[in-house]
Design a protein around this motif. Structure first.
Motif, PDB file in Angstrom:
ATOM      1  N   GLY A   1      -3.291  -3.171  -9.711  1.00 13.22           N
ATOM      2  CA  GLY A   1      -3.248  -1.953  -8.908  1.00 13.22           C
ATOM      3  C   GLY A   1      -4.645  -1.382  -8.791  1.00 13.22           C
ATOM      4  N   PHE A   2      -4.985  -0.884  -7.613  1.00 11.69           N
ATOM      5  CA  PHE A   2      -6.323  -0.337  -7.406  1.00 11.69           C
ATOM      6  C   PHE A   2      -6.284   0.654  -6.250  1.00 11.69           C
ATOM      7  CE2 PHE A   2      -5.777  -4.336  -5.193  1.00 11.69           C
ATOM      8  CZ  PHE A   2      -6.172  -4.066  -3.898  1.00 11.69           C
TER       9      PHE A   2
ATOM     10  N   VAL B   1      -2.989   3.638  -2.578  1.00 13.42           N
ATOM     11  CA  VAL B   1      -3.092   2.696  -3.699  1.00 13.42           C
ATOM     12  C   VAL B   1      -2.546   1.344  -3.280  1.00 13.42           C
ATOM     13  CG1 VAL B   1      -2.296   2.191  -6.046  1.00 13.42           C
ATOM     14  CG2 VAL B   1      -2.942   4.532  -5.420  1.00 13.42           C
ATOM     15  N   GLY B   2      -3.269   0.295  -3.625  1.00 14.62           N
ATOM     16  CA  GLY B   2      -2.810  -1.068  -3.383  1.00 14.62           C
ATOM     17  C   GLY B   2      -2.156  -1.646  -4.625  1.00 14.62           C
ATOM     18  N   LEU B   3      -0.972  -2.213  -4.450  1.00 15.75           N
ATOM     19  CA  LEU B   3      -0.224  -2.815  -5.559  1.00 15.75           C
ATOM     20  C   LEU B   3      -0.027  -4.299  -5.264  1.00 15.75           C
ATOM     21  CD1 LEU B   3       2.519  -0.029  -5.927  1.00 15.75           C
ATOM     22  CD2 LEU B   3       0.413  -0.264  -7.272  1.00 15.75           C
TER      23      LEU B   3
ATOM     24  N   ALA C   1      -3.123   7.803 -10.456  1.00 13.70           N
ATOM     25  CA  ALA C   1      -2.701   7.547  -9.081  1.00 13.70           C
ATOM     26  C   ALA C   1      -2.012   6.191  -8.974  1.00 13.70           C
ATOM     27  CB  ALA C   1      -3.901   7.615  -8.146  1.00 13.70           C
ATOM     28  N   ILE C   2      -2.542   5.193  -9.677  1.00 10.81           N
ATOM     29  CA  ILE C   2      -1.926   3.859  -9.639  1.00 10.81           C
ATOM     30  C   ILE C   2      -0.540   3.894 -10.271  1.00 10.81           C
ATOM     31  CG2 ILE C   2      -2.160   1.499 -10.498  1.00 10.81           C
ATOM     32  CD1 ILE C   2      -5.256   1.986 -10.368  1.00 10.81           C
ATOM     33  N   GLU C   3      -0.396   4.610 -11.384  1.00  9.52           N
ATOM     34  CA  GLU C   3       0.909   4.699 -12.037  1.00  9.52           C
ATOM     35  C   GLU C   3       1.907   5.448 -11.159  1.00  9.52           C
ATOM     36  OE1 GLU C   3       3.931   4.333 -14.923  1.00  9.52           O
ATOM     37  OE2 GLU C   3       2.121   3.196 -14.409  1.00  9.52           O
ATOM     38  N   GLN C   4       1.454   6.515 -10.508  1.00 10.51           N
ATOM     39  CA  GLN C   4       2.365   7.249  -9.630  1.00 10.51           C
ATOM     40  C   GLN C   4       2.805   6.386  -8.444  1.00 10.51           C
ATOM     41  OE1 GLN C   4       1.928  11.248  -7.041  1.00 10.51           O
ATOM     42  NE2 GLN C   4       1.516  11.531  -9.209  1.00 10.51           N
ATOM     43  N   ALA C   5       1.887   5.572  -7.921  1.00 11.20           N
ATOM     44  CA  ALA C   5       2.235   4.674  -6.818  1.00 11.20           C
ATOM     45  C   ALA C   5       3.248   3.627  -7.275  1.00 11.20           C
ATOM     46  CB  ALA C   5       0.984   4.003  -6.279  1.00 11.20           C
ATOM     47  N   ARG C   6       3.046   3.091  -8.474  1.00 13.77           N
ATOM     48  CA  ARG C   6       4.008   2.101  -8.994  1.00 13.77           C
ATOM     49  C   ARG C   6       5.400   2.696  -9.082  1.00 13.77           C
ATOM     50  NH1 ARG C   6       6.746   0.919 -13.308  1.00 13.77           N
ATOM     51  NH2 ARG C   6       5.896   2.667 -14.535  1.00 13.77           N
TER      52      ARG C   6
ATOM     53  N   CYS D   1       0.847  -1.191   0.000  1.00 16.16           N
ATOM     54  CA  CYS D   1       0.000   0.000   0.000  1.00 16.16           C
ATOM     55  C   CYS D   1       0.881   1.238   0.000  1.00 16.16           C
ATOM     56  CB  CYS D   1      -0.908   0.017   1.227  1.00 16.16           C
ATOM     57  SG  CYS D   1      -2.379  -0.966   1.020  1.00 16.16           S
ATOM     58  N   ILE D   2       0.631   2.117  -0.937  1.00 17.09           N
ATOM     59  CA  ILE D   2       1.351   3.383  -1.047  1.00 17.09           C
ATOM     60  C   ILE D   2       0.368   4.508  -0.748  1.00 17.09           C
ATOM     61  CG2 ILE D   2       2.727   4.885  -2.529  1.00 17.09           C
ATOM     62  CD1 ILE D   2       4.080   2.233  -2.028  1.00 17.09           C
ATOM     63  N   SER D   3       0.646   5.303   0.282  1.00 16.78           N
ATOM     64  CA  SER D   3      -0.263   6.378   0.660  1.00 16.78           C
ATOM     65  C   SER D   3       0.313   7.729   0.262  1.00 16.78           C
ATOM     66  CB  SER D   3      -0.519   6.344   2.174  1.00 16.78           C
ATOM     67  OG  SER D   3       0.690   6.491   2.889  1.00 16.78           O
ATOM     68  N   GLY D   4      -0.521   8.747   0.342  1.00 14.21           N
ATOM     69  CA  GLY D   4      -0.072  10.115   0.098  1.00 14.21           C
ATOM     70  C   GLY D   4       0.061  10.491  -1.361  1.00 14.21           C
ATOM     71  N   ILE D   5      -0.639   9.801  -2.253  1.00 14.89           N
ATOM     72  CA  ILE D   5      -0.606  10.154  -3.671  1.00 14.89           C
ATOM     73  C   ILE D   5      -1.644  11.260  -3.908  1.00 14.89           C
ATOM     74  CG2 ILE D   5      -0.875   9.327  -6.034  1.00 14.89           C
ATOM     75  CD1 ILE D   5       1.465   8.056  -4.594  1.00 14.89           C
ATOM     76  N   SER D   6      -1.191  12.467  -4.184  1.00 15.25           N
ATOM     77  CA  SER D   6      -2.077  13.626  -4.327  1.00 15.25           C
ATOM     78  C   SER D   6      -2.141  14.067  -5.784  1.00 15.25           C
ATOM     79  CB  SER D   6      -1.569  14.780  -3.460  1.00 15.25           C
ATOM     80  OG  SER D   6      -2.355  15.933  -3.636  1.00 15.25           O
ATOM     81  N   LEU D   7      -3.384  14.164  -6.306  1.00 15.59           N
ATOM     82  CA  LEU D   7      -3.589  14.550  -7.701  1.00 15.59           C
ATOM     83  C   LEU D   7      -4.770  15.516  -7.802  1.00 15.59           C
ATOM     84  CD1 LEU D   7      -3.332  11.049  -9.417  1.00 15.59           C
ATOM     85  CD2 LEU D   7      -1.631  12.874  -9.545  1.00 15.59           C
ATOM     86  N   PRO D   8      -4.802  16.379  -8.826  1.00 16.07           N
ATOM     87  CA  PRO D   8      -5.982  17.205  -9.054  1.00 16.07           C
ATOM     88  C   PRO D   8      -7.235  16.334  -9.130  1.00 16.07           C
ATOM     89  CG  PRO D   8      -4.187  17.922 -10.463  1.00 16.07           C
ATOM     90  CD  PRO D   8      -3.722  16.654  -9.815  1.00 16.07           C
TER      91      PRO D   8
END
Length: 529
Positions: free
Chosen positions: A36-37, A57-59, A18-23, A3-10
């Protein structure tokens, strides 16, 4: 999964970004990513010119050891989690001669019964109110001007008070059981999005089917649910529960969970008479405030109001002065103010939204905290205080369950009555312009006015003159706490006070979790009979 947290997008970006940024943040090659979801998504609207969603995001990966991988990366905001939360409980070895009883079929009683049933205990649920379909019919009659049914109303009946609300599932308790509750609700028919929202809600329309599905599962696992069956007394021998008296007869019992809800006033008296220790507890009282939904959205989102990727606007506001608080509570975007009385001769209001949240008005409770020192009267002093307010509201409304109202402009100017404008009251039975100085004491009135002015500075238009105040909001939480020890039992062995009515929860989620906590204690002590 990672799990990747803190992904901030418009806010208008697609979730795939968001999934791509987490990856990329996890430094995973596309070949290692199986799926990814979005796990959670929260809205950050503090800057109206830059509204954003913040994602966790969960990877799901092909890595053999995800925890070791993250440890080597020293990656902040990352953790390994189960894809589906689980509750693993060891079953005790103490013999149980009788099936456990649960009084109350609100969130605490429902989830206590569900977990016990899933572990083979075949619980018997006693609910003083009616089954849901009968309850809905009784409410529709009352809201259309018919008689109040004391056993089928907003407070009593299958699903508890939360069934006729916004169906909010937010809580501050930070318990891992919360995720399990969300996944169980989704499995039982709630919208799948609730497991991904930072502020999940089901809506009263969707929640009703979930409640019935939950009841059916308990029964399919060997449990029983008895409606219109009130708990009337406890039979105690040598400090231990021996049996219970109900409106349907006496039942032998070694274990009884009292998940009574915050409005079971006669049951509080019965527990007190049975020797349980009850303490008065702080709660809050006030009014419902209604604005037009589009005005709330505009105040929160500015020029982005109405954008299809933005939810209906929600707010949560509070202010403290000299140790006393005024705050908004149970905000219902696109909802209704509903008649929530459960006793003859008293007017109570609550808020309710459907899943779509698309009604013309939005409303929330605007309430002031009261302490035992404010109302006195011993363990049940808070109950008496609530009843006095509700009876006064009944008289102010004309004595036929209409609700007393004031518009905000008149309330702030200390002038009785209402100047209705763009905001039309939604209370179904009808309203009567009134003077809230005949309802609340000067201290509560002062804090309500202070709150209106302070919140208007944070949410433009909150104190607009034609916003409607409807009274009385008196059932914010239980006015008592039923004491229990570390084993979650009262001083009467075998009696487990539980949920919001017992003073250990506040809302659907925390009540459900307390029901699981009590069920876990029973499961860890006993084996099924």
């Amino acid at each position: 999964m990672i799990c990747i947290s803190g992904i901030s997008l418009p806010f208008d970006e697609d979730e795939s970004a968001a999934i791509e940024q987490a990856r990329k943040k996890a430094r995973l090659s596309p070949a290692l990513l199986r799926d990814g979801f979005v796990v959670k998504r929260s809205l950050d609207a503090r800057k109206r010119e830059d509204i954003r969603y913040v994602y966790t995001v969960g990877l799901c990966t092909s890595l053999r050891n995800e925890a070791h991988y993250l440890e080597r990366l020293h990656l902040g905001g990352a953790a390994v989690r189960e894809e589906t939360p689980s509750l693993t409980l060891a079953v005790g070895d103490r013999p149980l001669s009788h099936r456990p009883l649960i009084a109350g079929f609100g969130p605490a009683g429902m989830f206590c019964a569900l977990l016990l049933a899933q572990h083979g205990f075949r619980p018997i649920v006693l609910e003083r109110g009616a089954a849901l379909d009968e309850r809905v019919a009784a409410l529709e009659r009352f809201w259309s001007g018919g008689a109040l049914d004391p056993s089928a109303n907003v407070q009593f009946g299958e699903g508890g008070a939360g069934t006729f609300s916004d169906g909010k599932l937010t809580t501050r308790i930070g318990d891992m059981r919360c995720e399990w509750v969300l996944h169980e609700l989704r499995r039982l028919g709630a919208p799948g999005i609730i497991t991904r929202q930072a502020k999940p809600h089901i809506g009263t329309d969707r929640l009703r089917q979930v409640v019935k599905n939950l009841r059916r599962e308990i029964i399919s696992l060997g449990g029983e649910v008895h409606f219109c069956t009130a708990l009337e007394g406890l039979c105690i021998q040598s400090g231990r529960l021996h049996a219970v008296r109900t409106s349907g007869g006496e039942l032998p019992a070694e274990v009884m969970v009292t998940a009574l809800g915050h409005s079971a006033r006669d049951s509080f008296q019965m527990l007190l008479d049975s020797g349980l220790t009850l303490q008065p507890k702080a709660f809050s009282v006030g009014v419902r405030i209604e604005h037009r939904r589009e005005d709330v959205n505009r105040a929160l989102y500015g020029g982005f109001a109405g954008h299809p990727k933005l939810p209906e606007g929600e707010y949560q506001l509070s202010q403290r002065v000299d140790g006393r608080g005024v705050y908004t509570f149970c905000m219902c975007p696109g909802g209704l103010v509903v008649p929530a009385s459960s006793e003859a001769g008293g007017v109570v209001v609550n808020g309710m939204s459907e899943f779509a949240r698309d009604a013309e008005n939005s409303n929330s409770a605007l309430v002031v905290g009261v302490e035992p020192a404010d109302f006195g009267g011993g363990p049940l002093g808070g109950v008496a205080f609530q009843q006095r307010l509700e009876q006064a509201a009944f008289r102010l409304g004309g004595g036929d369950y209409k609700a007393p109202v004031q518009t905000v402009g008149r309330f702030l100017e200390e002038r009785p009555g209402a100047d209705f404008g763009r905001v039309a009251p939604s209370y179904a039975i009808g309203v009567e312009p009134a003077d809230f100085r005949e309802l609340f004491d000067p201290g509560i009135l002062k804090m309500l006015r202070l709150g209106l002015r302070a919140f208007d500075g944070r949410l433009r238009g909150f104190a607009c003159p034609d916003a409607v105040l409807t009274g009385v909001e008196s059932r914010t939480s239980s006015p008592v706490r039923v004491l229990r020890d570390e084993s979650l039992q009262s001083q009467v062995a075998g009696v487990y006070p539980c949920g919001e009515g017992a003073g250990y929860a506040g809302g659907i989620m925390s009540a459900a979790v307390d029901g699981l906590r009590v069920a876990g204690e029973i499961i860890g002590t006993y084996r099924p009979c």
